[in-house]
Enzyme design. Structure first.
Site, mmCIF file in Angstrom:
data_model
loop_
_atom_site.group_PDB
_atom_site.id
_atom_site.type_symbol
_atom_site.label_atom_id
_atom_site.label_comp_id
_atom_site.label_asym_id
_atom_site.label_seq_id
_atom_site.Cartn_x
_atom_site.Cartn_y
_atom_site.Cartn_z
ATOM 1 N N TYR A 1 0.793 -1.230 0.000
ATOM 2 C CA TYR A 1 0.000 0.000 0.000
ATOM 3 C C TYR A 1 0.828 1.284 0.000
ATOM 4 O O TYR A 1 0.259 2.370 -0.060
ATOM 5 C CB TYR A 1 -0.948 0.010 1.205
ATOM 6 C CG TYR A 1 -1.920 -1.139 1.197
ATOM 7 C CD1 TYR A 1 -2.987 -1.166 0.309
ATOM 8 C CD2 TYR A 1 -1.758 -2.220 2.052
ATOM 9 C CE1 TYR A 1 -3.879 -2.225 0.280
ATOM 10 C CE2 TYR A 1 -2.648 -3.288 2.042
ATOM 11 C CZ TYR A 1 -3.698 -3.280 1.146
ATOM 12 O OH TYR A 1 -4.578 -4.331 1.123
ATOM 13 N N HIS B 1 -9.717 1.635 -5.201
ATOM 14 C CA HIS B 1 -8.860 0.684 -4.497
ATOM 15 C C HIS B 1 -7.429 0.905 -4.956
ATOM 16 O O HIS B 1 -7.175 1.023 -6.158
ATOM 17 C CB HIS B 1 -9.270 -0.766 -4.786
ATOM 18 C CG HIS B 1 -10.630 -1.076 -4.278
ATOM 19 N ND1 HIS B 1 -10.887 -1.293 -2.945
ATOM 20 C CD2 HIS B 1 -11.822 -1.171 -4.918
ATOM 21 C CE1 HIS B 1 -12.189 -1.516 -2.797
ATOM 22 N NE2 HIS B 1 -12.765 -1.440 -3.976
ATOM 23 N N ASP C 1 -26.155 -1.091 0.216
ATOM 24 C CA ASP C 1 -27.480 -0.491 0.251
ATOM 25 C C ASP C 1 -27.413 0.991 0.611
ATOM 26 O O ASP C 1 -28.179 1.799 0.078
ATOM 27 C CB ASP C 1 -28.372 -1.239 1.239
ATOM 28 C CG ASP C 1 -28.741 -2.633 0.754
ATOM 29 O OD1 ASP C 1 -28.492 -2.956 -0.430
ATOM 30 O OD2 ASP C 1 -29.272 -3.407 1.572
ATOM 31 N N ASN D 1 -13.182 4.231 -0.551
ATOM 32 C CA ASN D 1 -12.434 2.985 -0.504
ATOM 33 C C ASN D 1 -12.989 2.241 0.705
ATOM 34 O O ASN D 1 -12.643 2.567 1.838
ATOM 35 C CB ASN D 1 -10.935 3.207 -0.359
ATOM 36 C CG ASN D 1 -10.164 1.905 -0.383
ATOM 37 O OD1 ASN D 1 -10.702 0.846 -0.091
ATOM 38 N ND2 ASN D 1 -8.888 1.973 -0.708
#
Length: 144
Positions: free
Chosen positions: A22, A100, A87, A74
């Site tokens: 990352y 992402h 939802d 993200n």
């Protein structure tokens, strides 16, 4: 334009969590750069991070009342199983861009499915920190 960036579980650990995957930048550092670019583009950028699904759901559901025009998210690990978050994204009735840092389709099998993608206006994956910046640059195509 008011742009809200939302970050799910573990993204507050960027910079120290798996830096080989990352990167070494913290979320604060990443969002400082995104906010500066947003200012140059005359966008009002704000951001929030939570490790709690319910808090993220609440932020989606309250975004319209807060005057938000578009959300960049993200969802972290919630991407792969949170129908509650899916939802809430649909219910917020705002354009949402899923981002992402890694290519989720090239990772472990359980990470290859996004249950939120079909209710997002766009998905940006695999571009590292650049994905958060690209979401800003893409605003003319995201907003109808």
């Amino acid at each position: 334009m008011k742009v809200l960036y939302l970050f799910g579980p573990n993204l507050g650990a960027l910079g120290t969590r798996e830096p080989e995957t990352y990167g070494a930048e913290t979320l604060d550092q990443i969002m400082t750069g995104v906010t500066e670019r947003g200012r140059e583009m005359e966008h009002d950028v704000s951001w929030r991070q939570s490790d709690h699904e319910g808090e993220l759901v609440g932020w989606f559901l309250g975004a319209r009342a807060d005057g938000i025009d578009v959300i960049v998210v993200n969802p972290g690990g919630l991407t792969h199983y949170s129908y509650a978050l899916r939802d809430a994204i649909e219910a917020c009735a705002l354009p949402v861009v899923e981002v992402h840092m890694t290519n989720i389709h090239a990772r472990e099998a359980f990470r290859r499915t996004s249950v939120v993608a079909d209710v997002c206006r766009a998905s940006i994956i695999g571009l590292g920190v650049g994905g958060y910046h690209l979401a800003l640059e893409a605003m003319p195509w995201i907003i109808d």
